[in-house]
Design an enzyme around this catalytic site. Structure first.
Site, PDB file in Angstrom:
ATOM      1  N   ASN A   1      -0.771   5.617   3.125  1.00 12.46           N
ATOM      2  CA  ASN A   1      -1.220   6.213   1.826  1.00 12.46           C
ATOM      3  C   ASN A   1      -2.418   7.256   1.978  1.00 12.46           C
ATOM      4  O   ASN A   1      -3.573   6.866   2.522  1.00 12.46           O
ATOM      5  CB  ASN A   1      -1.377   5.251   0.763  1.00 12.46           C
ATOM      6  CG  ASN A   1      -1.589   5.858  -0.669  1.00 12.46           C
ATOM      7  OD1 ASN A   1      -1.443   7.125  -0.721  1.00 12.46           O
ATOM      8  ND2 ASN A   1      -1.756   4.825  -1.684  1.00 12.46           N
TER       9      ASN A   1
ATOM     10  N   GLY B   1      -2.173  -3.986  -2.049  1.00 14.20           N
ATOM     11  CA  GLY B   1      -0.938  -4.823  -1.954  1.00 14.20           C
ATOM     12  C   GLY B   1      -0.899  -5.745  -0.667  1.00 14.20           C
ATOM     13  O   GLY B   1      -1.897  -5.774   0.017  1.00 14.20           O
TER      14      GLY B   1
ATOM     15  N   GLU C   1      -0.701  -6.605   3.007  1.00 12.51           N
ATOM     16  CA  GLU C   1      -0.968  -5.587   3.978  1.00 12.51           C
ATOM     17  C   GLU C   1      -0.626  -6.448   5.368  1.00 12.51           C
ATOM     18  O   GLU C   1      -1.087  -7.563   5.524  1.00 12.51           O
ATOM     19  CB  GLU C   1      -2.297  -5.384   4.187  1.00 12.51           C
ATOM     20  CG  GLU C   1      -2.738  -4.425   3.130  1.00 12.51           C
ATOM     21  CD  GLU C   1      -4.110  -3.675   3.063  1.00 12.51           C
ATOM     22  OE1 GLU C   1      -4.950  -4.217   3.829  1.00 12.51           O
ATOM     23  OE2 GLU C   1      -4.501  -2.752   2.493  1.00 12.51           O
TER      24      GLU C   1
ATOM     25  N   THR D   1      -1.508   2.476  -7.914  1.00 10.39           N
ATOM     26  CA  THR D   1      -2.715   3.298  -8.346  1.00 10.39           C
ATOM     27  C   THR D   1      -2.101   4.407  -9.522  1.00 10.39           C
ATOM     28  O   THR D   1      -2.574   4.514 -10.676  1.00 10.39           O
ATOM     29  CB  THR D   1      -3.602   3.993  -7.733  1.00 10.39           C
ATOM     30  OG1 THR D   1      -3.906   3.049  -6.791  1.00 10.39           O
ATOM     31  CG2 THR D   1      -4.612   4.598  -8.311  1.00 10.39           C
TER      32      THR D   1
ATOM     33  N   SER E   1      -5.229   5.805  -0.487  1.00 12.15           N
ATOM     34  CA  SER E   1      -5.227   4.629  -0.640  1.00 12.15           C
ATOM     35  C   SER E   1      -6.548   3.760  -1.116  1.00 12.15           C
ATOM     36  O   SER E   1      -7.428   4.064  -0.896  1.00 12.15           O
ATOM     37  CB  SER E   1      -5.045   4.004   0.723  1.00 12.15           C
ATOM     38  OG  SER E   1      -4.895   2.476   0.559  1.00 12.15           O
ATOM     39  N   SER E   2      -6.121   2.914  -2.331  1.00 12.84           N
ATOM     40  CA  SER E   2      -7.435   2.377  -2.907  1.00 12.84           C
ATOM     41  C   SER E   2      -7.835   1.160  -1.904  1.00 12.84           C
ATOM     42  O   SER E   2      -7.274   0.477  -1.553  1.00 12.84           O
ATOM     43  CB  SER E   2      -6.887   1.632  -4.069  1.00 12.84           C
ATOM     44  OG  SER E   2      -6.142   2.478  -4.781  1.00 12.84           O
TER      45      SER E   2
ATOM     46  N   SER F   1       0.790  -1.169   0.106  1.00 11.99           N
ATOM     47  CA  SER F   1       0.172   0.087   0.054  1.00 11.99           C
ATOM     48  C   SER F   1       0.903   1.262  -0.229  1.00 11.99           C
ATOM     49  O   SER F   1       1.686   1.196   0.917  1.00 11.99           O
ATOM     50  CB  SER F   1      -1.189   0.073   1.170  1.00 11.99           C
ATOM     51  OG  SER F   1      -1.412   1.206   1.331  1.00 11.99           O
ATOM     52  N   GLY F   2       0.713   2.264  -0.993  1.00  8.04           N
ATOM     53  CA  GLY F   2       1.462   3.502  -0.853  1.00  8.04           C
ATOM     54  C   GLY F   2       2.766   3.217  -1.924  1.00  8.04           C
ATOM     55  O   GLY F   2       3.534   4.079  -1.908  1.00  8.04           O
TER      56      GLY F   2
HETATM   57  N1  LIG Z   1       5.396   7.825 -10.315  1.00  2.00           N
HETATM   58  C1  LIG Z   1       4.968   8.748  -9.399  1.00  2.00           C
HETATM   59  N2  LIG Z   1       5.276   9.992  -9.271  1.00  2.00           N
HETATM   60  C2  LIG Z   1       4.885  10.855  -8.292  1.00  2.00           C
HETATM   61  N3  LIG Z   1       4.391  10.359  -7.095  1.00  2.00           N
HETATM   62  C3  LIG Z   1       3.919   9.046  -7.144  1.00  2.00           C
HETATM   63  C4  LIG Z   1       4.299   8.268  -8.020  1.00  2.00           C
HETATM   64  N4  LIG Z   1       3.487   7.189  -7.618  1.00  2.00           N
HETATM   65  C5  LIG Z   1       3.063   7.250  -6.596  1.00  2.00           C
HETATM   66  N5  LIG Z   1       3.263   8.516  -6.102  1.00  2.00           N
HETATM   67  C6  LIG Z   1       2.828   9.111  -4.973  1.00  2.00           C
HETATM   68  O1  LIG Z   1       2.385   8.086  -3.708  1.00  2.00           O
HETATM   69  C7  LIG Z   1       1.082   8.088  -3.337  1.00  2.00           C
HETATM   70  C8  LIG Z   1       0.588   6.657  -3.262  1.00  2.00           C
HETATM   71  O2  LIG Z   1       0.618   6.130  -4.553  1.00  2.00           O
HETATM   72  P1  LIG Z   1      -0.536   5.143  -4.904  1.00  2.00           P
HETATM   73  O3  LIG Z   1      -2.031   5.698  -4.296  1.00  2.00           O
HETATM   74  O4  LIG Z   1      -0.563   4.980  -6.314  1.00  2.00           O
HETATM   75  O5  LIG Z   1      -0.377   3.820  -3.993  1.00  2.00           O
HETATM   76  P2  LIG Z   1      -0.924   2.443  -4.083  1.00  2.00           P
HETATM   77  O6  LIG Z   1       0.026   1.322  -4.441  1.00  2.00           O
HETATM   78  O7  LIG Z   1      -1.957   2.537  -5.119  1.00  2.00           O
HETATM   79  O8  LIG Z   1      -1.379   2.253  -2.587  1.00  2.00           O
HETATM   80  P3  LIG Z   1      -2.612   1.529  -2.067  1.00  2.00           P
HETATM   81  O9  LIG Z   1      -2.478   0.065  -2.241  1.00  2.00           O
HETATM   82  O10 LIG Z   1      -2.909   2.062  -0.761  1.00  2.00           O
HETATM   83  O11 LIG Z   1      -3.846   1.918  -2.888  1.00  2.00           O
HETATM   84  C9  LIG Z   1       0.442   8.803  -4.462  1.00  2.00           C
HETATM   85  O12 LIG Z   1      -0.737   9.533  -3.949  1.00  2.00           O
HETATM   86  C10 LIG Z   1       1.629   9.904  -4.999  1.00  2.00           C
HETATM   87  O13 LIG Z   1       1.489  11.011  -4.224  1.00  2.00           O
HETATM   88 MG   LIG Z   2      -3.923   2.353  -5.136  1.00  2.06          MG
END
Ligand SMILES: Nc1ncnc2c1ncn2[C@@H]1O[C@H](COP(=O)(O)OP(=O)(O)OP(=O)(O)O)[C@@H](O)[C@H]1O
Ligand SMILES: [Mg+2]
Length: 1040
Positions: free
Chosen positions: A147, A348, A350, A102, A150-151, A97-98
């Site tokens: 995050n 992801g 957890e 996404t 977070s999704s 997560s994070g």
């Molecule tokens: N390529 C990137 N460039 C800039 N910032 C990023 C990038 N990827 C992720 N981030 C930052 O990290 C944060 C978390 O990313 P994201 O929401 O994609 O995580 P996730 O893997 O989907 O988490 P979760 O499992 O909780 O949904 C985003 O809100 C963004 O601020």
């Molecule tokens: Mg996500």
């Protein structure tokens, strides 16, 4: 290139060097690294300038290894093999997560949207696909401690393309939304974004309609301590979401329905229940404050009593209660086959402090994904060597199939146990479930529990009694069994769903179809675990039919901050994601492989025989190339369709040679290009010069032509003018000649004619004409004169102006005649009295005109004669009786005293025979002088009234001497005196002397009476003074 772009080429390969390479690249903003075709992505936690349209163009249609690692390279590779080779693709994005899953999925989608076809329809589809993200995130994402976005659900999106590679649409499946978050959020976390977005971003009017207030603290479901998130603008996001919903296709009323539902949930959270004991001893729940309930019912169109009842009572049925879950299962659609690209962004792995059912299923899902990764990469890799006929010794790697089996096995898997517990009659609790696990799974090597069969963990205090632990591929996770049974059942009491179905709200009705009384289904719905397992199964099957592309997201730190790279955290992720194994498998045999064609294409410039074109089969070309480059035989192998290179060093050697060669080629290209550029520039300049010269010449000639033209026009105009003038002169001369000839001819003819006719008219014509003319003029003159004659007054001096000089004499003569006639006319109207008066006046005129200054003033005065009316006045009766003749004049005169010159008033009477002086008062006659005794009268030339009556010397009257008198009617008096003399036969004509100095006989003395003019005085009368014996001076004031 910073560090090594592809981990396969890392030398030496150890966990430390792996980590060091990642860190080195991360520190230089290189967040992407390859392991073969797998992309490792490190979350930079800040926006990097590597997602610009220029970057998209850079990666478009380029080979995977050509440019530095990028997520776009993977997306491009996937899209091209989908479009060109018709292979369905799936992009599997995994990580904690994070870690950036996404974001990665959005980058992939935006890249594909940017490079695929264009056009109005296509753009609309693309826009809808991209805009589905904000909508899904608003309702499915929340701030967690890990995050901020977070999704809280798993998402799999199938994007469909037509044969050209243009997107047609997409199908989104979502997995296990974390519903419990609506009612309860862990400390430091928030509820789903939409609640905060609605309250912050909706207009006052909308909030009023939804019966909401902007204040978060008014709602129990909104955690207040972390309501505001740094860098998250809820209000702006709300506008984005609204807009996105419209683009995706929500109608305005649908959108409003959704918001109403959100509002209703918030209201629902505020409803509080209290216990109330009923008389039968059963507890019942009652609603404390019904205001929120009322507003919620109004929003959803539900009758308040129905909902209240549903909240308070529960219909108990003999059979097991119904329940339903709303898990969305991947849809099965039967339609024409399209190319599909699936993007999987699922939660992801957890590991929390307190892990429950949700973490269990999430981690199960991750196990399955790891499985598919192992299946498709590690196993596939090894199978490829066999396929290509390469000698191969198997590499050991950890296969997590055993863990998957522990969870999903239909007989003794944990999920199956849970379902069994849920369906079992009798008392079912979480503890009974744990007992069951202890008995059934206790011996499994990845299952740990305090009371497991082998009692291995009896003394393990890190393992509480109400928990079990599973050794997942990513680490050990401790699950608390509390809530497992309930969550698996996922019960919704029928009373509630029926109450919701009764709502007068379309969306609500659709959400609770099971509440429809017409479709009462007494069958127990599948459990949440079962459904999840099934949907994960379907997903896996779906993924296996597609060509996988991996993005392994790694979270560099726990602080959500940029520039921090926590070794231990990354090391752990690298380890459980099996990345090292991944590299090892790829390197064990051959670090690098490539089909012959691209290999030859890439390195053919290193050998003269293959450069620039190799005509034979690609494999032979590669063999010639390798032979020519003298690469040792043990360094590579020829597969069936690919060349396999064992050591990265060889690849580096090839790449280095290629780089040098490229440099030479670049120089050559540069040389040719510069030559060509200069040449073309020269040609262009030459061409331009010709054009410029042509234009200039044209301009110069045009200018010259214009000058000549205008000069010509001037010359022309002068010439024409000159010619015209010449012609005019000639014409004038000609005309003159003609005129002269005509005149001469006329004169000549005139002469001729006159000569011929002179005898007929010469003698009389002039005279006749003259007479006629004179007559006409005279006639006109007389007629004119007749009409313009002056008045008949003899004193009118006016006379018409003479019209002709030659009539001058006639004109003045006529004037005279007219005047005489007019006078005659005037006179003829006189009576005899009037005539006498005029005669008298005439006489006066003859006597005094132009001789005495007094005269003009007398002209206007009528000669009255008898001023005293002596016969009528009784005072003079006696006097009149003494006068027997007719009195011609009776007036008062002043008799001048001879001694002093003073005057004494006397009555002066004149008869035909004599004149009498009498006393004015008494009427007594003082003197009576017969007229024949008067020889002359002397008067002055001035305006005085003095006169001296001179008496004949020796007559009786002359004894006392001459009379010096003064009268106001001097002119009349003298005239009458003179007239008597003229008319009387026996008298001599009286002399009238007019002089300013005359002698007067006073007795014996002759006294000179002298008149002098004095300046005008007030008295205005003449005064007389005796100067001496001989001089009597009369001063006459000068009349002005
Ligand atoms: N390529 C990137 N460039 C800039 N910032 C990023 C990038 N990827 C992720 N981030 C930052 O990290 C944060 C978390 O990313 P994201 O929401 O994609 O995580 P996730 O893997 O989907 O988490 P979760 O499992 O909780 O949904 C985003 O809100 C963004 O601020
Ligand atoms: Mg996500």
């Amino acid at each position: 290139m910073i560090g090594v772009g592809d981990m396969v080429l890392l030398e030496p390969l150890t966990a430390d060097s792996f980590l060091e390479n990642l860190r080195n690249r991360f520190d230089h903003n290189e967040i992407y690294t390859y392991i073969g075709s797998v992309v490792i992505s490190l979350n930079p936690y800040r926006s990097l300038p590597i997602y610009t349209p220029d970057k998209v163009e850079e990666y478009r249609n380029r080979n995977f290894y050509e440019l530095s690692p990028h997520i776009y390279a993977l997306a491009d590779e996937a899209y091209r093999s989908l479009r060109d080779q018709d292979k369905d693709q799936c992009i599997l994005i995994t990580g904690e997560s994070g870690a950036g899953k996404t974001e990665a999925s959005k980058l992939v989608m935006s890249y594909v949207a940017a490079v695929c076809g264009k056009g109005q329809e296509v753009n609309k589809v693309k826009e809808q696909l991209l805009q589905s993200n904000p909508v899904l995130e608003a309702f499915g994402n929340a701030k967690t401690v890990r995050n901020d976005n977070s999704s809280r659900f798993g998402k799999y999106m199938d994007i469909e393309f037509d044969f050209k590679g243009d997107p047609l649409g997409g199908v989104i499946s979502n997995y296990l939304l974390e519903k419990s978050r609506v009612v309860k959020q862990p400390r430091g976390e928030r509820n789903f974004h939409i609640f905060y977005q609605l309250l912050s971003g909706a207009s006052d009017e909308t909030l009023k309609k939804l019966k909401l207030e902007r204040d978060f603290s008014k709602y129990n479901y909104l955690s207040l301590d972390s309501a505001a998130v740094n860098g998250l603008d809820d209000a702006a996001n709300f506008r984005t979401v609204r807009n996105a919903m419209q683009i995706v296709g929500f109608m305005e009323d649908e959108l409003h329905s959704v918001l109403e539902l959100v509002a209703a949930v918030l209201k629902l959270g505020n409803i509080e229940f209290k216990h109330e004991s009923r008389c039968n001893g059963i507890d019942e729940s009652r609603i404390k404050d019904k205001n929120d309930l009322k507003e919620m019912c109004e929003l959803l169109g539900i009758e308040q009593s129905v909902l209240e009842r549903a909240f308070s009572y529960r219909t108990v049925e003999a059979k097991l209660e119904k329940m339903s879950t709303t898990l969305n299962v991947a849809q099965a659609q039967t339609k024409a086959r399209h190319k599909v690209m699936g993007v999987l962004d699922i939660y992801g792995f957890e590991i929390f402090e307190d892990n429950s059912f949700e973490q269990f299923v999430i981690n199960y899902c991750n196990e399955k994904l790891q499985q598919i990764f192992i299946e498709l990469t590690l196993r596939e890799e090894q199978e490829e060597y066999v396929r290509e006929g390469i000698e191969w010794t198997n590499i050991e790697y950890f296969n997590n199939a055993i863990i998957c089996d522990l969870i999903e096995n239909n007989q003794n898997g944990i999920l199956a146990m849970l379902d069994e517990e849920c369906l079992r009659p009798g008392t079912v609790t979480d503890e009974t479930f744990l007992d069951k696990l202890n008995t059934i799974c206790g011996e499994h090597q990845h299952f740990e529990s305090r009371l497991s069969k082998n009692s291995k963990f009896l003394t393990d205090h890190s393992l509480p009694h109400n928990c079990f632990r599973i050794q997942h591929y990513a680490g050990k996770v401790l699950y608390r069994v509390e809530g497992f049974v309930d969550k698996n059942n996922d019960l919704l009491y029928r009373d509630l769903s029926q109450a919701m179905f009764k709502a007068n709200h379309n969306l609500m009705k659709q959400l609770f179809p099971e509440g429809n009384p017409a479709k009462v289904n007494l069958k127990r719905p599948p459990t949440a675990g079962f459904q999840f397992k099934a949907s994960v199964g379907t997903l896996m099957k779906n993924l296996q039919t597609k060509n996988p592309n991996y993005i392994r997201c790694i979270k560099p730190n726990d602080k959500k901050t940029p520039h921090i790279f926590t070794d231990s955290l990354v090391r752990h992720q690298v380890s459980y994601l099996g990345l090292m194994e991944n590299v090892r498998v790829r390197r064990a045999g051959y670090a690098f492989r490539q089909p012959y064609e691209p290999c030859l294409e890439r390195y053919k410039m290193l050998c003269r025989r293959t450069w620039p074109h190799w005509r034979g089969p690609a494999r032979e070309g590669v063999e010639v190339l390798m032979g020519d480059l003298q690469v040792p035989h043990e360094e590579f192998s020829y597969g069936r369709s690919k060349i396999f290179i064992r050591n990265p060093r060889t690849l580096f050697f090839l790449e280095e040679r290629r780089r040098q060669c490229l440099r030479d080629l670049a120089t050559l290209i540069q040389k040719i290009y510069r030559g060509w550029k200069c040449c073309s520039r020269f040609l262009l300049l030459k061409k331009s010069q010709v054009v410029v010269a042509a234009w200039y010449r044209r301009y110069a000639q045009q200018k010259k032509y214009q000058q000549i033209k205008s000069a010509t026009t001037v010359v022309q105009s002068y010439t024409r003018g000159w010619q015209a003038r010449k012609l005019l002169r000639e014409l004038k001369y000609q005309k003159k000649c003609e005129k002269a000839a005509t005149t001469i001819a006329a004169y000549w003819h005139g002469t001729q004619v006159r000569r011929e006719y002179r005898k007929f008219f010469r003698a009389n014509a002039g005279k006749k004409i003259y007479n006629f003319a004179i007559q006409r003029i005279a006639q006109k003159y007389f007629l004119g004169l007749k009409s313009s004659l002056p008045s008949m007054s003899p004193i009118d001096k006016s006379w018409p102006v003479r019209p002709y000089v030659f009539l001058d004499g006639v004109h003045s003569e006529l004037r005279r005649i007219f005047h005489l006639w007019r006078c005659k006319k005037y006179r003829s109207e006189f009576t005899s009295e009037k005539k006498a008066v005029f005669e008298e006046k005439l006489e006066a005129s003859e006597l005094f005109k132009d001789k005495k200054t007094l005269y003009p003033s007398s002209v206007n005065q009528p000669f009255k004669g008898d001023y005293l009316e002596i016969s009528k006045n009784p005072k003079y009766q006696k006097l009149s009786s003494t006068v027997d003749e007719k009195v011609l004049l009776a007036d008062v005169v002043n008799k001048i005293n001879r001694a002093n010159g003073k005057g004494t008033a006397r009555i002066f009477l004149l008869t035909k025979k004599n004149f009498i002086l009498a006393d004015q008062k008494t009427g007594q006659v003082k003197a009576s002088v017969p007229l024949p005794d008067v020889t002359s009268v002397s008067v002055s030339t001035q305006s005085d009234g003095f006169f001296a009556l001179k008496l004949r010397e020796g007559s009786a009257s002359a004894v006392k001497g001459d009379f010096l008198l003064s009268s106001e009617h001097l002119i009349e008096l003298i005239t009458k005196l003179h007239h008597v003399g003229v008319t009387a036969a026996d008298q001599e004509q009286l002399n009238v002397d007019i002089s300013d100095e005359f002698l007067v006989q006073f007795k014996q003395d002759k006294v000179c009476v002298k008149f002098i003019q004095t300046p005008p005085k007030n008295g205005n009368g003449a005064s007389c003074k005796r100067r001496n014996n001989r001089l009597l001076e009369v001063s006459v004031p000068l009349t002005v």
